[in-house]
Design a protein around this motif. Structure first.
Motif, PDB file in Angstrom:
ATOM      1  N   MET A 112       0.387  -1.441  -0.122  1.00  0.00           N
ATOM      2  CA  MET A 112       0.190   0.029  -0.041  1.00  0.00           C
ATOM      3  C   MET A 112       0.915   1.621  -0.037  1.00  0.00           C
ATOM      4  O   MET A 112      -0.038   2.277  -0.161  1.00  0.00           O
ATOM      5  N   GLU A 113       2.319   0.913   0.380  1.00  0.00           N
ATOM      6  CA  GLU A 113       2.862   2.656   0.646  1.00  0.00           C
ATOM      7  C   GLU A 113       3.764   2.163  -0.403  1.00  0.00           C
ATOM      8  O   GLU A 113       3.625   3.155  -1.220  1.00  0.00           O
ATOM      9  N   ASP A 114       4.563   1.636  -1.227  1.00  0.00           N
ATOM     10  CA  ASP A 114       5.418   2.015  -2.744  1.00  0.00           C
ATOM     11  C   ASP A 114       4.976   1.189  -3.115  1.00  0.00           C
ATOM     12  O   ASP A 114       4.750   1.598  -4.406  1.00  0.00           O
ATOM     13  N   LEU A 115       4.403  -0.539  -3.628  1.00  0.00           N
ATOM     14  CA  LEU A 115       4.515  -1.288  -5.394  1.00  0.00           C
ATOM     15  C   LEU A 115       3.085   0.134  -5.224  1.00  0.00           C
ATOM     16  O   LEU A 115       2.600  -0.304  -6.923  1.00  0.00           O
ATOM     17  N   ALA A 116       2.113   0.030  -4.741  1.00  0.00           N
ATOM     18  CA  ALA A 116       0.637   1.103  -5.032  1.00  0.00           C
ATOM     19  C   ALA A 116       1.351   2.227  -6.371  1.00  0.00           C
ATOM     20  O   ALA A 116       0.572   2.342  -7.366  1.00  0.00           O
ATOM     21  N   VAL A 117       2.131   3.093  -6.106  1.00  0.00           N
ATOM     22  CA  VAL A 117       2.536   3.989  -6.993  1.00  0.00           C
ATOM     23  C   VAL A 117       4.015   3.685  -7.603  1.00  0.00           C
ATOM     24  O   VAL A 117       4.789   4.516  -8.302  1.00  0.00           O
ATOM     25  N   ASP A 118       4.752   2.614  -7.467  1.00  0.00           N
ATOM     26  CA  ASP A 118       6.216   1.569  -8.004  1.00  0.00           C
ATOM     27  C   ASP A 118       5.399   1.649  -9.884  1.00  0.00           C
ATOM     28  O   ASP A 118       4.922   0.345 -10.202  1.00  0.00           O
ATOM     29  N   THR A 119       6.079   2.492 -10.661  1.00  0.00           N
ATOM     30  CA  THR A 119       5.955   2.424 -12.027  1.00  0.00           C
ATOM     31  C   THR A 119       6.176   1.547 -12.744  1.00  0.00           C
ATOM     32  O   THR A 119       6.099   0.593 -13.337  1.00  0.00           O
ATOM     33  N   THR A 120       7.470   0.583 -12.688  1.00  0.00           N
ATOM     34  CA  THR A 120       8.246  -0.148 -13.140  1.00  0.00           C
ATOM     35  C   THR A 120       7.226  -1.124 -12.360  1.00  0.00           C
ATOM     36  O   THR A 120       7.603  -2.471 -13.390  1.00  0.00           O
ATOM     37  N   SER A 121       6.916  -1.650 -11.036  1.00  0.00           N
ATOM     38  CA  SER A 121       6.128  -2.427 -11.146  1.00  0.00           C
ATOM     39  C   SER A 121       5.095  -3.031 -11.773  1.00  0.00           C
ATOM     40  O   SER A 121       4.628  -3.969 -12.318  1.00  0.00           O
ATOM     41  N   GLY A 122       4.475  -1.879 -12.206  1.00  0.00           N
ATOM     42  CA  GLY A 122       3.099  -1.937 -12.830  1.00  0.00           C
ATOM     43  C   GLY A 122       4.061  -2.007 -14.843  1.00  0.00           C
ATOM     44  O   GLY A 122       2.747  -2.835 -14.490  1.00  0.00           O
TER      45      GLY A 122
END
Length: 231
Positions: A112-122
């Protein structure tokens, strides 16, 4: 030996609505149950995190009350200590999707803190979905799907049936009224068809190559279904 990629949060806290940093990370059971299943089936596990940060376990997920008693809590702790992959993650931006037979995202509040806004993960999630690679996402990890929304507000996950940590579960866990946003609400807003099951009971949804689970109890059955797809 084929490889399975575990994409894990690098966060050790979750920022609440009032700015408080709630200590968290990944949820132990959601790593341990699939880890054991994939390893027993002969697969090699590789861990990737943003910037290659060593992932932090949510200390609450190691407590006996969270694991059905002290014996199982100790079993989970022992597995985590033996899982050397967790201590040596690769950088998420170095991942080559074609090197892996499957991709798995465990939860905990960390995503909820990092991967929700991580474009590489997206970008990795979009690529995995498009390629047909088995993709498992459990509990709070569907927050990572939020990073797949493009500039026009579209996500390729829109219309998919998904299980994820529910508003009811967040309320029962005592954090719903403290959160900036609730996962179920945000997924529905982006067009995902959230399939809500009973709180804390296993609920796994399979839609094409996407495997999702609602809560920690869903991680073991989700892993079993992913393994069936790899045979």
């Amino acid at each position: 030996m084929s490889k399975i990629l575990f994409v894990m949060t690098g966060a050790d806290h979750w920022t609440l609505a009032d700015g408080t940093k709630h200590p968290t990370g990944y949820w132990a059971e959601e790593v341990v149950a699939p880890y054991r299943a994939f390893e027993a089936a002969g697969h090699e596990i590789v861990v990737a995190t943003p910037a290659g940060v060593v992932p932090t376990v949510d200390r609450g997920s190691l407590e006996p009350d969270a694991n059905g008693g002290p014996e199982r809590a100790e079993e989970i702790a022992v597995t985590l200590r033996a899982a050397t992959e967790l201590a040596h993650p690769i950088r998420l931006d170095e991942v080559i999707l074609g090197d892996y037979e499957a991709v798995y995202y465990p939860g905990g509040h960390g995503p909820m803190e990092d991967l929700a806004v991580d474009t590489t993960s997206g970008a990795l999630l979009r690529a995995a979905l498009a390629s047909g690679t088995p993709l498992g996402v459990v509990c709070h990890a569907p927050a990572a799907l939020l990073a797949t929304v493009d500039a026009e507000g579209y996500s390729p996950f829109a219309g998919y049936r998904v299980a994820a940590f529910t508003n009811a579960e967040e309320t029962q866990a005592g954090l719903a009224d403290k959160a900036k946003w609730l996962l179920q609400d945000r997924l529905v807003a982006m067009g995902v068809q959230v399939q809500e099951g009973e709180p804390w009971a296993p609920n796994v949804q399979v839609d094409r190559n996407l495997f999702t689970g609602q809560n920690p109890a869903s991680s073991a059955p989700l892993a079993a279904l992913m393994l069936q797809s790899l045979r």
